[in-house]
Write an enzyme that holds these catalytic residues in place. Structure first.
Site, PDB file in Angstrom:
ATOM      1  CB  ILE A  50      -0.961  -0.015   1.205  1.00 10.54           C
ATOM      2  CG1 ILE A  50      -1.928   1.168   1.172  1.00 10.54           C
ATOM      3  CG2 ILE A  50      -0.222  -0.110   2.521  1.00 10.54           C
ATOM      4  CD1 ILE A  50      -3.104   1.011   2.127  1.00 10.54           C
ATOM      5  CE1 TYR A  82      -7.375  12.086  -1.765  1.00  7.63           C
ATOM      6  CE2 TYR A  82      -5.321  13.317  -1.602  1.00  7.63           C
ATOM      7  CZ  TYR A  82      -6.634  13.226  -2.023  1.00  7.63           C
ATOM      8  OH  TYR A  82      -7.213  14.269  -2.704  1.00  7.63           O
ATOM      9  N   GLY A  83      -4.160   8.288   2.883  1.00  2.00           N
ATOM     10  CA  GLY A  83      -3.655   7.036   3.448  1.00  2.00           C
ATOM     11  C   GLY A  83      -4.750   6.228   4.116  1.00  2.00           C
ATOM     12  CD  GLU A  90       1.902 -10.255   1.774  1.00  4.56           C
ATOM     13  OE1 GLU A  90       2.801  -9.758   1.064  1.00  4.56           O
ATOM     14  OE2 GLU A  90       1.038 -11.030   1.339  1.00  4.56           O
ATOM     15  CB  SER A 118       6.831   0.923   5.559  1.00  2.77           C
ATOM     16  OG  SER A 118       5.630   1.677   5.535  1.00  2.77           O
TER      17      SER A 118
END
Length: 513
Positions: free
Chosen positions: A370, A381-382, A403, A407
Protein backbone atom coordinates in the site's frame (compact mmCIF):
# COMPACT_ATOMS: atom_id res chain seq x y z
CA UNK A 1 43.26 14.77 10.60
CA UNK A 2 42.57 12.60 7.55
CA UNK A 3 42.79 13.86 3.98
CA UNK A 4 39.89 13.80 1.53
CA UNK A 5 41.75 11.29 -0.64
CA UNK A 6 41.88 8.83 2.26
CA UNK A 7 38.08 8.52 2.53
CA UNK A 8 36.90 5.12 1.33
CA UNK A 9 33.67 3.16 1.38
CA UNK A 10 32.81 2.00 4.88
CA UNK A 11 34.27 5.01 6.68
CA UNK A 12 32.13 6.62 9.37
CA UNK A 13 32.25 10.26 10.34
CA UNK A 14 29.95 13.16 11.31
CA UNK A 15 28.24 14.85 8.35
CA UNK A 16 26.62 18.29 8.35
CA UNK A 17 22.90 18.35 7.55
CA UNK A 18 19.88 20.54 8.18
CA UNK A 19 17.13 19.10 10.36
CA UNK A 20 13.40 19.80 10.11
CA UNK A 21 13.82 22.93 12.23
CA UNK A 22 16.36 24.23 9.70
CA UNK A 23 19.13 23.85 12.26
CA UNK A 24 22.59 22.44 11.59
CA UNK A 25 23.44 19.06 13.10
CA UNK A 26 26.29 16.58 12.75
CA UNK A 27 24.89 13.02 12.86
CA UNK A 28 27.22 10.07 12.36
CA UNK A 29 27.08 8.73 8.79
CA UNK A 30 28.62 5.90 6.77
CA UNK A 31 30.23 6.41 3.37
CA UNK A 32 28.54 4.00 0.95
CA UNK A 33 30.08 5.20 -2.31
CA UNK A 34 32.55 7.70 -3.71
CA UNK A 35 32.48 9.21 -7.19
CA UNK A 36 34.47 11.84 -9.04
CA UNK A 37 32.70 14.38 -11.27
CA UNK A 38 34.90 16.86 -13.13
CA UNK A 39 37.65 16.47 -10.55
CA UNK A 40 35.25 17.06 -7.65
CA UNK A 41 34.64 14.18 -5.25
CA UNK A 42 31.14 13.35 -4.04
CA UNK A 43 30.31 10.97 -1.20
CA UNK A 44 27.07 9.00 -0.82
CA UNK A 45 26.28 8.89 2.90
CA UNK A 46 23.81 6.96 5.03
CA UNK A 47 23.00 8.60 8.35
CA UNK A 48 23.30 5.99 11.08
CA UNK A 49 19.97 5.26 12.84
CA UNK A 50 18.09 7.35 10.26
CA UNK A 51 15.83 6.06 7.51
CA UNK A 52 17.49 5.36 4.17
CA UNK A 53 15.24 7.87 2.43
CA UNK A 54 17.48 10.59 3.91
CA UNK A 55 20.65 9.22 2.24
CA UNK A 56 22.30 11.71 -0.11
CA UNK A 57 25.39 12.77 -2.05
CA UNK A 58 27.52 15.36 -0.23
CA UNK A 59 30.75 17.23 -0.86
CA UNK A 60 33.82 17.00 1.38
CA UNK A 61 33.02 20.41 2.93
CA UNK A 62 30.21 18.75 4.89
CA UNK A 63 32.43 16.02 6.34
CA UNK A 64 34.12 16.26 9.75
CA UNK A 65 37.44 14.62 8.90
CA UNK A 66 38.74 15.04 12.47
CA UNK A 67 36.42 12.30 13.75
CA UNK A 68 36.67 9.82 10.89
CA UNK A 69 36.46 6.10 11.72
CA UNK A 70 38.07 3.81 9.18
CA UNK A 71 36.45 0.41 8.55
CA UNK A 72 37.89 -2.45 10.55
CA UNK A 73 39.08 -5.60 8.87
CA UNK A 74 36.38 -8.22 9.23
CA UNK A 75 37.39 -11.30 11.16
CA UNK A 76 36.71 -14.58 9.44
CA UNK A 77 33.71 -16.06 11.21
CA UNK A 78 31.54 -19.00 10.19
CA UNK A 79 28.39 -17.93 8.40
CA UNK A 80 24.96 -18.69 9.77
CA UNK A 81 23.94 -22.30 9.00
CA UNK A 82 27.06 -22.56 6.87
CA UNK A 83 25.37 -20.68 4.05
CA UNK A 84 27.24 -17.83 2.38
CA UNK A 85 25.54 -14.49 2.65
CA UNK A 86 23.33 -15.46 5.57
CA UNK A 87 22.33 -12.58 7.80
CA UNK A 88 21.63 -12.55 11.51
CA UNK A 89 18.01 -13.25 12.25
CA UNK A 90 15.81 -10.20 12.74
CA UNK A 91 14.04 -10.03 16.10
CA UNK A 92 11.08 -8.41 14.37
CA UNK A 93 10.58 -11.31 11.98
CA UNK A 94 11.45 -14.45 13.88
CA UNK A 95 9.13 -16.32 16.20
CA UNK A 96 10.58 -16.90 19.68
CA UNK A 97 12.39 -20.22 19.86
CA UNK A 98 10.41 -21.36 22.87
CA UNK A 99 7.15 -20.90 21.01
CA UNK A 100 8.47 -22.74 17.99
CA UNK A 101 9.83 -25.61 20.03
CA UNK A 102 6.61 -26.18 21.88
CA UNK A 103 4.51 -25.75 18.76
CA UNK A 104 2.20 -23.45 20.69
CA UNK A 105 0.73 -20.17 19.57
CA UNK A 106 0.18 -17.12 21.68
CA UNK A 107 -3.26 -17.10 23.33
CA UNK A 108 -5.66 -14.85 21.45
CA UNK A 109 -8.91 -14.04 23.19
CA UNK A 110 -11.79 -14.42 20.79
CA UNK A 111 -14.97 -14.16 22.81
CA UNK A 112 -14.49 -11.28 25.24
CA UNK A 113 -17.49 -9.45 26.55
CA UNK A 114 -16.63 -5.78 26.80
CA UNK A 115 -18.87 -3.71 29.02
CA UNK A 116 -18.46 -0.04 29.70
CA UNK A 117 -20.18 3.22 30.49
CA UNK A 118 -19.27 6.72 29.38
CA UNK A 119 -19.61 9.99 31.26
CA UNK A 120 -23.20 11.24 31.22
CA UNK A 121 -22.32 14.28 29.20
CA UNK A 122 -20.81 11.98 26.57
CA UNK A 123 -23.50 9.35 26.29
CA UNK A 124 -24.67 10.75 22.97
CA UNK A 125 -21.61 11.64 20.95
CA UNK A 126 -22.25 12.63 17.35
CA UNK A 127 -20.35 10.37 15.00
CA UNK A 128 -17.50 12.17 13.33
CA UNK A 129 -17.19 11.78 9.64
CA UNK A 130 -14.04 12.48 8.00
CA UNK A 131 -7.12 11.86 6.46
CA UNK A 132 -2.31 11.42 4.00
CA UNK A 133 -0.12 9.13 2.04
CA UNK A 134 1.05 6.13 3.09
CA UNK A 135 4.15 4.42 2.27
CA UNK A 136 4.04 0.69 2.53
CA UNK A 137 4.19 -1.33 -1.22
CA UNK A 138 2.89 -3.70 -4.85
CA UNK A 139 3.64 -6.64 -7.02
CA UNK A 140 6.19 -5.63 -4.63
CA UNK A 141 5.75 -8.67 -2.55
CA UNK A 142 7.55 -10.02 0.48
CA UNK A 143 10.76 -11.90 -0.13
CA UNK A 144 9.18 -15.31 0.52
CA UNK A 145 5.81 -15.38 -1.18
CA UNK A 146 5.59 -19.06 -1.90
CA UNK A 147 7.22 -20.18 1.33
CA UNK A 148 5.83 -19.95 4.81
CA UNK A 149 5.67 -16.34 5.93
CA UNK A 150 7.36 -15.41 9.17
CA UNK A 151 5.21 -14.07 11.93
CA UNK A 152 5.75 -10.77 13.67
CA UNK A 153 5.24 -11.41 17.37
CA UNK A 154 4.62 -8.53 19.74
CA UNK A 155 4.50 -9.14 23.45
CA UNK A 156 1.21 -8.07 25.00
CA UNK A 157 1.50 -4.77 26.85
CA UNK A 158 -1.51 -5.47 29.02
CA UNK A 159 -3.03 -8.67 30.39
CA UNK A 160 -4.80 -10.68 27.72
CA UNK A 161 -8.03 -12.22 28.96
CA UNK A 162 -8.92 -15.80 28.17
CA UNK A 163 -11.35 -16.60 25.39
CA UNK A 164 -14.44 -16.48 27.60
CA UNK A 165 -13.39 -13.93 30.20
CA UNK A 166 -15.97 -11.16 30.66
CA UNK A 167 -14.83 -7.54 30.45
CA UNK A 168 -16.38 -4.27 31.59
CA UNK A 169 -15.40 -0.76 30.65
CA UNK A 170 -15.41 2.37 32.78
CA UNK A 171 -14.58 5.97 31.96
CA UNK A 172 -11.70 7.62 33.74
CA UNK A 173 -11.01 11.22 34.50
CA UNK A 174 -8.62 12.61 31.95
CA UNK A 175 -6.14 13.53 34.64
CA UNK A 176 -6.08 10.02 36.03
CA UNK A 177 -4.34 8.39 33.09
CA UNK A 178 -2.90 9.53 29.80
CA UNK A 179 -3.91 7.70 26.64
CA UNK A 180 -0.98 5.36 26.15
CA UNK A 181 1.97 4.86 28.43
CA UNK A 182 4.97 2.89 27.24
CA UNK A 183 5.24 -0.37 29.14
CA UNK A 184 7.69 -3.26 29.12
CA UNK A 185 6.88 -5.66 26.35
CA UNK A 186 5.53 -3.07 23.94
CA UNK A 187 7.90 -2.29 21.09
CA UNK A 188 8.08 1.46 20.74
CA UNK A 189 10.59 3.34 18.65
CA UNK A 190 11.80 6.57 20.15
CA UNK A 191 12.86 8.11 16.86
CA UNK A 192 10.76 7.16 13.85
CA UNK A 193 10.21 8.92 10.60
CA UNK A 194 6.67 10.12 10.06
CA UNK A 195 5.88 11.87 6.85
CA UNK A 196 3.57 9.34 5.36
CA UNK A 197 0.39 9.37 7.38
CA UNK A 198 -1.81 12.10 8.60
CA UNK A 199 -0.59 14.63 11.07
CA UNK A 200 -3.82 14.28 12.96
CA UNK A 201 -3.04 10.67 13.78
CA UNK A 202 -1.47 11.76 17.04
CA UNK A 203 -4.65 13.29 18.34
CA UNK A 204 -6.74 10.17 18.76
CA UNK A 205 -5.24 9.12 22.05
CA UNK A 206 -2.13 7.47 20.71
CA UNK A 207 1.47 8.71 20.78
CA UNK A 208 2.35 11.55 18.45
CA UNK A 209 3.73 10.75 15.02
CA UNK A 210 7.46 10.14 14.82
CA UNK A 211 9.81 12.98 14.00
CA UNK A 212 10.63 13.96 10.44
CA UNK A 213 14.37 13.32 10.72
CA UNK A 214 14.46 9.57 10.32
CA UNK A 215 13.73 6.29 12.00
CA UNK A 216 15.49 3.37 13.58
CA UNK A 217 14.36 0.99 10.87
CA UNK A 218 17.43 -1.02 9.96
CA UNK A 219 18.70 -1.46 6.42
CA UNK A 220 18.17 -5.20 6.30
CA UNK A 221 16.30 -5.48 3.01
CA UNK A 222 19.42 -5.75 0.86
CA UNK A 223 23.04 -6.57 1.54
CA UNK A 224 24.68 -5.44 -1.67
CA UNK A 225 25.84 -1.85 -1.95
CA UNK A 226 23.98 -1.25 -5.23
CA UNK A 227 20.49 -1.69 -3.81
CA UNK A 228 21.33 0.34 -0.71
CA UNK A 229 21.69 3.46 -2.85
CA UNK A 230 19.03 5.49 -4.64
CA UNK A 231 19.58 5.04 -8.35
CA UNK A 232 16.98 7.46 -9.77
CA UNK A 233 17.61 11.16 -9.25
CA UNK A 234 14.16 12.55 -10.07
CA UNK A 235 10.85 11.38 -11.58
CA UNK A 236 8.42 13.61 -13.45
CA UNK A 237 4.87 12.27 -13.16
CA UNK A 238 2.23 14.58 -14.61
CA UNK A 239 2.45 17.93 -12.88
CA UNK A 240 4.64 16.59 -10.07
CA UNK A 241 8.36 16.00 -9.73
CA UNK A 242 9.19 13.27 -7.22
CA UNK A 243 12.47 12.64 -5.42
CA UNK A 244 12.73 8.86 -4.92
CA UNK A 245 13.51 7.56 -1.45
CA UNK A 246 14.95 4.15 -2.29
CA UNK A 247 16.43 1.95 -5.00
CA UNK A 248 14.14 0.71 -7.78
CA UNK A 249 15.26 -1.69 -10.53
CA UNK A 250 14.62 0.54 -13.54
CA UNK A 251 16.87 -0.25 -16.54
CA UNK A 252 20.50 0.65 -15.88
CA UNK A 253 20.69 3.12 -18.76
CA UNK A 254 18.00 5.28 -17.12
CA UNK A 255 19.84 5.71 -13.83
CA UNK A 256 22.25 8.30 -15.22
CA UNK A 257 19.47 10.65 -16.35
CA UNK A 258 18.80 13.82 -14.33
CA UNK A 259 15.03 13.24 -14.75
CA UNK A 260 13.02 10.12 -15.59
CA UNK A 261 9.76 10.95 -17.37
CA UNK A 262 6.63 8.85 -16.75
CA UNK A 263 3.26 8.92 -18.45
CA UNK A 264 0.87 9.52 -15.57
CA UNK A 265 -1.86 7.35 -17.13
CA UNK A 266 -0.03 4.20 -18.31
CA UNK A 267 3.16 4.76 -16.21
CA UNK A 268 5.50 3.97 -19.12
CA UNK A 269 8.91 5.59 -18.70
CA UNK A 270 10.93 7.66 -21.17
CA UNK A 271 14.43 9.12 -21.35
CA UNK A 272 13.45 12.69 -22.17
CA UNK A 273 10.60 15.17 -22.29
CA UNK A 274 10.51 14.79 -26.07
CA UNK A 275 10.04 11.03 -25.73
CA UNK A 276 7.19 11.64 -23.30
CA UNK A 277 5.52 14.15 -25.62
CA UNK A 278 5.70 11.70 -28.53
CA UNK A 279 4.22 8.98 -26.33
CA UNK A 280 1.34 11.20 -25.20
CA UNK A 281 0.24 11.70 -28.81
CA UNK A 282 -0.24 7.92 -29.08
CA UNK A 283 -1.44 7.06 -25.56
CA UNK A 284 -5.22 7.19 -25.44
CA UNK A 285 -5.53 6.38 -21.72
CA UNK A 286 -6.88 9.05 -19.41
CA UNK A 287 -7.37 6.73 -16.46
CA UNK A 288 -5.80 3.51 -15.18
CA UNK A 289 -6.79 0.40 -17.17
CA UNK A 290 -9.37 -1.84 -15.55
CA UNK A 291 -12.81 -1.31 -14.08
CA UNK A 292 -13.87 1.75 -12.12
CA UNK A 293 -15.55 0.27 -9.03
CA UNK A 294 -15.94 3.40 -6.90
CA UNK A 295 -16.55 7.09 -7.49
CA UNK A 296 -17.55 9.84 -5.13
CA UNK A 297 -16.81 13.45 -5.96
CA UNK A 298 -13.37 13.57 -7.57
CA UNK A 299 -12.14 10.32 -5.96
CA UNK A 300 -12.27 7.08 -7.96
CA UNK A 301 -10.92 3.56 -7.49
CA UNK A 302 -9.98 1.26 -10.39
CA UNK A 303 -9.57 -2.51 -10.06
CA UNK A 304 -6.71 -3.82 -12.20
CA UNK A 305 -5.97 -7.49 -12.83
CA UNK A 306 -2.22 -8.16 -12.73
CA UNK A 307 -2.60 -10.84 -15.42
CA UNK A 308 -4.74 -8.85 -17.86
CA UNK A 309 -2.80 -5.59 -17.43
CA UNK A 310 0.72 -6.91 -16.88
CA UNK A 311 2.62 -3.95 -18.34
CA UNK A 312 0.76 -1.36 -16.27
CA UNK A 313 1.09 -3.47 -13.12
CA UNK A 314 4.84 -3.88 -13.56
CA UNK A 315 5.32 -0.16 -14.20
CA UNK A 316 3.25 0.60 -11.10
CA UNK A 317 5.49 -1.69 -9.05
CA UNK A 318 8.64 -0.02 -10.35
CA UNK A 319 7.29 3.39 -9.39
CA UNK A 320 6.14 2.19 -5.97
CA UNK A 321 9.51 0.59 -5.20
CA UNK A 322 11.06 4.08 -5.28
CA UNK A 323 9.18 4.79 -2.05
CA UNK A 324 9.13 1.34 -0.43
CA UNK A 325 12.14 -0.27 1.13
CA UNK A 326 10.82 -3.35 2.88
CA UNK A 327 9.46 -5.30 -0.08
CA UNK A 328 11.04 -7.24 -2.92
CA UNK A 329 9.87 -6.54 -6.45
CA UNK A 330 8.81 -9.50 -8.57
CA UNK A 331 7.73 -9.24 -12.18
CA UNK A 332 5.07 -11.94 -11.85
CA UNK A 333 1.99 -9.80 -11.30
CA UNK A 334 -0.51 -12.52 -12.28
CA UNK A 335 -1.52 -13.50 -8.70
CA UNK A 336 -2.34 -9.91 -7.73
CA UNK A 337 -5.14 -7.39 -8.00
CA UNK A 338 -4.28 -3.69 -7.89
CA UNK A 339 -6.66 -1.02 -6.62
CA UNK A 340 -5.56 2.41 -7.85
CA UNK A 341 -7.02 5.55 -6.28
CA UNK A 342 -7.26 8.58 -8.55
CA UNK A 343 -8.24 12.22 -8.38
CA UNK A 344 -10.25 13.54 -11.34
CA UNK A 345 -9.96 16.86 -13.14
CA UNK A 346 -10.56 18.09 -16.69
CA UNK A 347 -7.37 16.38 -17.94
CA UNK A 348 -8.18 12.91 -16.60
CA UNK A 349 -7.82 10.61 -13.61
CA UNK A 350 -4.50 11.25 -11.83
CA UNK A 351 -2.98 8.50 -9.69
CA UNK A 352 -2.89 9.31 -5.97
CA UNK A 353 -1.99 5.95 -4.48
CA UNK A 354 -2.80 2.27 -4.63
CA UNK A 355 -2.82 -1.01 -2.78
CA UNK A 356 -2.43 -4.54 -4.05
CA UNK A 357 -3.77 -7.82 -2.74
CA UNK A 358 -3.39 -11.48 -3.59
CA UNK A 359 -6.26 -13.04 -5.49
CA UNK A 360 -6.05 -15.97 -3.09
CA UNK A 361 -4.59 -15.45 0.38
CA UNK A 362 -4.39 -18.33 2.83
CA UNK A 363 -3.48 -15.92 5.65
CA UNK A 364 -6.49 -13.60 5.23
CA UNK A 365 -4.35 -10.75 3.91
CA UNK A 366 -6.49 -8.03 2.35
CA UNK A 367 -3.48 -5.85 1.44
CA UNK A 368 -0.11 -6.94 0.09
CA UNK A 369 1.37 -3.49 -0.52
CA UNK A 370 0.00 0.00 0.00
CA UNK A 371 1.33 3.41 -0.96
CA UNK A 372 0.23 7.00 -1.23
CA UNK A 373 2.49 9.02 -3.52
CA UNK A 374 4.45 11.79 -1.74
CA UNK A 375 2.62 14.77 -3.35
CA UNK A 376 -0.65 13.49 -1.86
CA UNK A 377 0.60 12.60 1.59
CA UNK A 378 -0.69 14.24 4.75
CA UNK A 379 -4.05 14.88 3.08
CA UNK A 380 -6.08 11.94 4.38
CA UNK A 381 -5.59 9.61 1.42
CA UNK A 382 -3.65 7.04 3.45
CA UNK A 383 -6.58 6.19 5.70
CA UNK A 384 -8.92 6.33 2.72
CA UNK A 385 -6.92 3.56 1.02
CA UNK A 386 -6.99 1.49 4.20
CA UNK A 387 -10.70 2.09 4.72
CA UNK A 388 -11.39 1.04 1.13
CA UNK A 389 -9.48 -2.22 1.59
CA UNK A 390 -11.66 -3.08 4.59
CA UNK A 391 -14.79 -2.06 2.69
CA UNK A 392 -13.90 -4.68 0.07
CA UNK A 393 -13.42 -7.23 2.86
CA UNK A 394 -16.90 -6.44 4.16
CA UNK A 395 -18.39 -7.13 0.73
CA UNK A 396 -16.41 -10.38 0.56
CA UNK A 397 -17.70 -11.34 4.00
CA UNK A 398 -14.19 -11.77 5.40
CA UNK A 399 -11.93 -10.25 8.01
CA UNK A 400 -8.58 -9.03 6.75
CA UNK A 401 -5.17 -7.81 7.81
CA UNK A 402 -2.26 -6.19 5.95
CA UNK A 403 0.67 -8.33 4.91
CA UNK A 404 3.70 -8.09 7.19
CA UNK A 405 6.10 -6.48 7.57
CA UNK A 406 4.61 -3.00 7.34
CA UNK A 407 6.83 0.00 6.78
CA UNK A 408 7.25 2.47 9.63
CA UNK A 409 4.77 4.80 7.96
CA UNK A 410 2.40 1.99 7.07
CA UNK A 411 2.30 0.81 10.68
CA UNK A 412 1.54 4.36 11.82
CA UNK A 413 -1.34 4.58 9.38
CA UNK A 414 -2.84 1.23 10.28
CA UNK A 415 -2.52 1.83 14.03
CA UNK A 416 -4.32 5.12 13.63
CA UNK A 417 -7.06 3.64 11.43
CA UNK A 418 -7.65 0.67 13.74
CA UNK A 419 -7.75 2.95 16.79
CA UNK A 420 -10.23 5.39 15.28
CA UNK A 421 -12.45 2.66 13.85
CA UNK A 422 -12.64 0.65 17.09
CA UNK A 423 -13.16 3.73 19.26
CA UNK A 424 -15.92 4.84 16.88
CA UNK A 425 -17.68 1.51 17.51
CA UNK A 426 -17.20 1.58 21.29
CA UNK A 427 -18.35 5.17 21.71
CA UNK A 428 -21.39 4.58 19.53
CA UNK A 429 -22.73 1.75 21.70
CA UNK A 430 -25.93 2.47 23.60
CA UNK A 431 -26.77 1.04 27.00
CA UNK A 432 -29.86 -1.10 27.48
CA UNK A 433 -31.99 -1.20 30.63
CA UNK A 434 -29.58 1.10 32.39
CA UNK A 435 -26.76 -1.43 32.14
CA UNK A 436 -23.38 -0.78 30.63
CA UNK A 437 -23.18 -1.62 26.91
CA UNK A 438 -21.56 -4.93 26.03
CA UNK A 439 -19.73 -6.09 22.94
CA UNK A 440 -17.42 -8.98 22.11
CA UNK A 441 -14.16 -9.03 20.21
CA UNK A 442 -15.86 -11.17 17.58
CA UNK A 443 -18.60 -8.59 17.14
CA UNK A 444 -16.08 -5.75 16.71
CA UNK A 445 -14.23 -7.86 14.15
CA UNK A 446 -17.42 -8.69 12.22
CA UNK A 447 -18.59 -5.06 12.16
CA UNK A 448 -15.25 -3.64 11.00
CA UNK A 449 -13.75 -6.64 9.12
CA UNK A 450 -10.57 -6.03 11.14
CA UNK A 451 -8.95 -9.31 12.12
CA UNK A 452 -9.41 -10.30 15.78
CA UNK A 453 -5.68 -10.22 16.46
CA UNK A 454 -5.51 -6.62 15.23
CA UNK A 455 -8.51 -5.64 17.38
CA UNK A 456 -6.86 -7.08 20.48
CA UNK A 457 -3.45 -5.57 19.76
CA UNK A 458 -5.06 -2.15 19.20
CA UNK A 459 -6.94 -2.32 22.52
CA UNK A 460 -3.64 -3.19 24.18
CA UNK A 461 -1.82 -0.45 22.29
CA UNK A 462 -4.35 2.11 23.52
CA UNK A 463 -4.02 0.63 27.01
CA UNK A 464 -7.79 0.17 27.28
CA UNK A 465 -7.89 -3.37 28.70
CA UNK A 466 -7.76 -3.54 32.50
CA UNK A 467 -8.55 -6.13 35.17
CA UNK A 468 -11.12 -4.91 37.70
CA UNK A 469 -12.94 -6.86 40.42
CA UNK A 470 -12.40 -10.23 38.82
CA UNK A 471 -13.25 -9.26 35.26
CA UNK A 472 -11.68 -7.57 32.26
CA UNK A 473 -12.92 -4.07 31.50
CA UNK A 474 -12.30 -1.43 28.87
CA UNK A 475 -11.52 1.96 30.35
CA UNK A 476 -12.07 5.00 28.14
CA UNK A 477 -10.31 7.98 29.67
CA UNK A 478 -11.25 11.59 28.99
CA UNK A 479 -8.01 11.95 27.04
CA UNK A 480 -8.91 9.03 24.77
CA UNK A 481 -12.42 10.36 24.15
CA UNK A 482 -11.31 13.95 23.55
CA UNK A 483 -8.43 12.88 21.31
CA UNK A 484 -10.71 10.65 19.25
CA UNK A 485 -13.26 13.42 18.75
CA UNK A 486 -10.55 15.85 17.60
CA UNK A 487 -9.14 13.28 15.18
CA UNK A 488 -12.52 12.52 13.64
CA UNK A 489 -13.22 16.21 13.08
CA UNK A 490 -10.06 16.35 10.94
CA UNK A 491 -10.87 13.16 9.04
CA UNK A 492 -12.88 14.65 6.20
CA UNK A 493 -12.43 11.89 3.61
CA UNK A 494 -14.48 8.74 4.15
CA UNK A 495 -15.55 5.83 1.98
CA UNK A 496 -19.25 5.76 1.11
CA UNK A 497 -20.33 2.13 0.73
CA UNK A 498 -23.27 3.22 -1.45
CA UNK A 499 -20.82 4.38 -4.13
CA UNK A 500 -19.02 1.02 -4.28
CA UNK A 501 -19.92 -1.23 -7.23
CA UNK A 502 -17.93 -4.37 -6.56
CA UNK A 503 -18.66 -8.07 -7.01
CA UNK A 504 -16.03 -10.36 -5.47
CA UNK A 505 -14.77 -13.29 -7.54
CA UNK A 506 -14.04 -16.79 -6.28
CA UNK A 507 -10.52 -17.17 -7.62
CA UNK A 508 -10.18 -20.71 -6.25
CA UNK A 509 -12.64 -21.90 -8.92
CA UNK A 510 -10.86 -20.17 -11.79
CA UNK A 511 -7.83 -22.42 -12.00
CA UNK A 512 -5.24 -20.13 -13.54
CA UNK A 513 -5.81 -16.52 -12.42
Amino acid sequence: MAEVGEIIEGCRLPVLRRNQDNEDEWPLAEILSVKDISGRKLFYVHYIDFNKRLDEWVTHERLDLKKIQFPKKEAKTPTKNGLPGSRPGSPEREVPASAQASGKTLPIPVQITLRFNLPKEREAIPGGEPDQPLSSSSCLQPNHRSTKRKVEVVSPATPVPSETAPASVFPQNGSARRAVAAQPGRKRKSNCLGTDEDSQDSSDGIPSAPRMTGSLVSDRSHDDIVTRMKNIECIELGRHRLKPWYFSPYPQELTTLPVLYLCEFCLKYGRSLKCLQRHLTKCDLRHPPGNEIYRKGTISFFEIDGRKNKSYSQNLCLLAKCFLDHKTLYYDTDPFLFYVMTEYDCKGFHIVGYFSKEKESTEDYNVACILTLPPYQRRGYGKLLIEFSYELSKVEGKTGTPEKPLSDLGLLSYRSYWSQTILEILMGLKSESGERPQITINEISEITSIKKEDVISTLQYLNLINYYKGQYILTLSEDIVDGHERAMLKRLLRIDSKCLHFTPKDWSKRGKW
